[in-house]
Design an enzyme around this catalytic site. Sequence first.
Site, mmCIF file in Angstrom:
data_model
loop_
_atom_site.group_PDB
_atom_site.id
_atom_site.type_symbol
_atom_site.label_atom_id
_atom_site.label_comp_id
_atom_site.label_asym_id
_atom_site.label_seq_id
_atom_site.Cartn_x
_atom_site.Cartn_y
_atom_site.Cartn_z
ATOM 1 N N SER A 176 1.768 -6.759 -22.866
ATOM 2 C CA SER A 176 1.452 -4.862 -22.023
ATOM 3 C C SER A 176 0.325 -4.588 -20.786
ATOM 4 O O SER A 176 -0.204 -5.769 -20.536
ATOM 5 C CB SER A 176 0.313 -4.902 -23.345
ATOM 6 O OG SER A 176 -0.086 -3.624 -23.548
ATOM 7 N N GLY A 177 0.567 -4.160 -20.170
ATOM 8 C CA GLY A 177 -0.700 -3.599 -19.157
ATOM 9 C C GLY A 177 -1.813 -3.317 -19.581
ATOM 10 O O GLY A 177 -2.621 -3.905 -19.112
ATOM 11 N N SER A 178 -2.271 -2.828 -20.454
ATOM 12 C CA SER A 178 -2.782 -2.372 -20.562
ATOM 13 C C SER A 178 -3.866 -3.246 -21.283
ATOM 14 O O SER A 178 -4.993 -3.256 -21.235
ATOM 15 C CB SER A 178 -3.293 -0.623 -21.767
ATOM 16 O OG SER A 178 -2.306 -0.812 -22.983
ATOM 17 N N GLY A 203 0.788 0.434 -19.449
ATOM 18 C CA GLY A 203 1.280 -0.428 -18.527
ATOM 19 C C GLY A 203 3.015 -0.772 -18.583
ATOM 20 O O GLY A 203 3.611 -0.747 -17.260
ATOM 21 N N THR A 204 3.277 -1.137 -19.407
ATOM 22 C CA THR A 204 4.458 -1.511 -19.293
ATOM 23 C C THR A 204 5.541 0.072 -19.675
ATOM 24 O O THR A 204 6.730 -0.381 -19.345
ATOM 25 C CB THR A 204 5.395 -1.862 -21.134
ATOM 26 O OG1 THR A 204 3.854 -1.065 -22.315
ATOM 27 C CG2 THR A 204 4.756 -3.892 -21.124
#
Length: 352
Positions: A97-99, A265-266
Amino acid sequence: MQNDGTRHRMRSIGLIDMQSGGDVSRIITYGVGQLPGDSVLEKMRYIQQHGDGFRRLLLSEPYGDPYMSLDLIVEPSNPKAQAGYIIMEAMGYPLYSGSNTICTATAVLQSGIIPMEEGEQSIVLESPAGLAHIKAYNENGRVQSITTQGEPAYVEARDQVVDVPHYGQVRYDLVWSGAYFALVDAAHFGFKLTADEMPALAAFGHALVTAARPQVTQQHPELGEVGPLPFAHFMGPLEPVGSEGYRTPSATYVHPGVICRSPTGTGTSARLALMYDAGDIHEGQWIETVSPRGSSFVGKVLGEATVAGHRAMDSDITGRAWTLARSEIVVDLDDPLVDSTDLEDVLDTWPG
């Protein structure tokens, strides 16, 4: 304080609550015992199978809510990584996960788990999906921004169609970017991706993901079993910004029932992968995704990659995280509001 006869039923958990783009990530710094496994992926699968009560506890009343995410700090297995982390959300256990990576990287640097260096600093974290290569920009003891590169993203299938009750036939593209995403043209269904539409987007996302799950693979060609479809990403129109970039409204749905406050982000990486596969964006170009709440991430194409024969794309995501709280919570396993099933064995003993 509890007496010695009852203290063993008490547990403590250390938390750093962060937010990035409005999405809250709870970074767990202590309170869980050593998890077996030769990789962060194996440790994740262990707690998923034998200790899911921990996720349920911290994402449910009275300790939390399903809009939060959890990031459990664990020992890495890859010698290139300084720390590992397991991501837990309402939908289960996303592999990347980006965040969450932005929040975790900021928390481990600002708390001293990884010593912070002034200026640009490179660190590596191990997620269940693999290594996240991170550049932090630090000033006066604070992380000003995080740029993270996770695993490659690729298009699994284009132009999939599913009958969704009350919505009719829905066309979507299936993309892997740390999890499987169903990407949908929001304008086709009348959405402008504004804050007032979030309840309707959540209802549409719930119906879509529920209907699409039976026809979406639960296997990743290298990582194995990844569970049922967890996400939908609603795509807005692209607005050119100069010669190298685009800005676009977006919204990410997390099953069951959550529209993220950030563009994720993803979700941003999935949009990049779809555009890259179609030849609509190229190495060095970027998009800024803007959530219904107005927060944004910037994703940039780094170049071509391959995943088990799939044409894939490497990208990075840039954002910033902010500290909300540092706390220790106490879990009394005798509390009737605490479901200790699948929980007690993974929690550490009461300190002291």
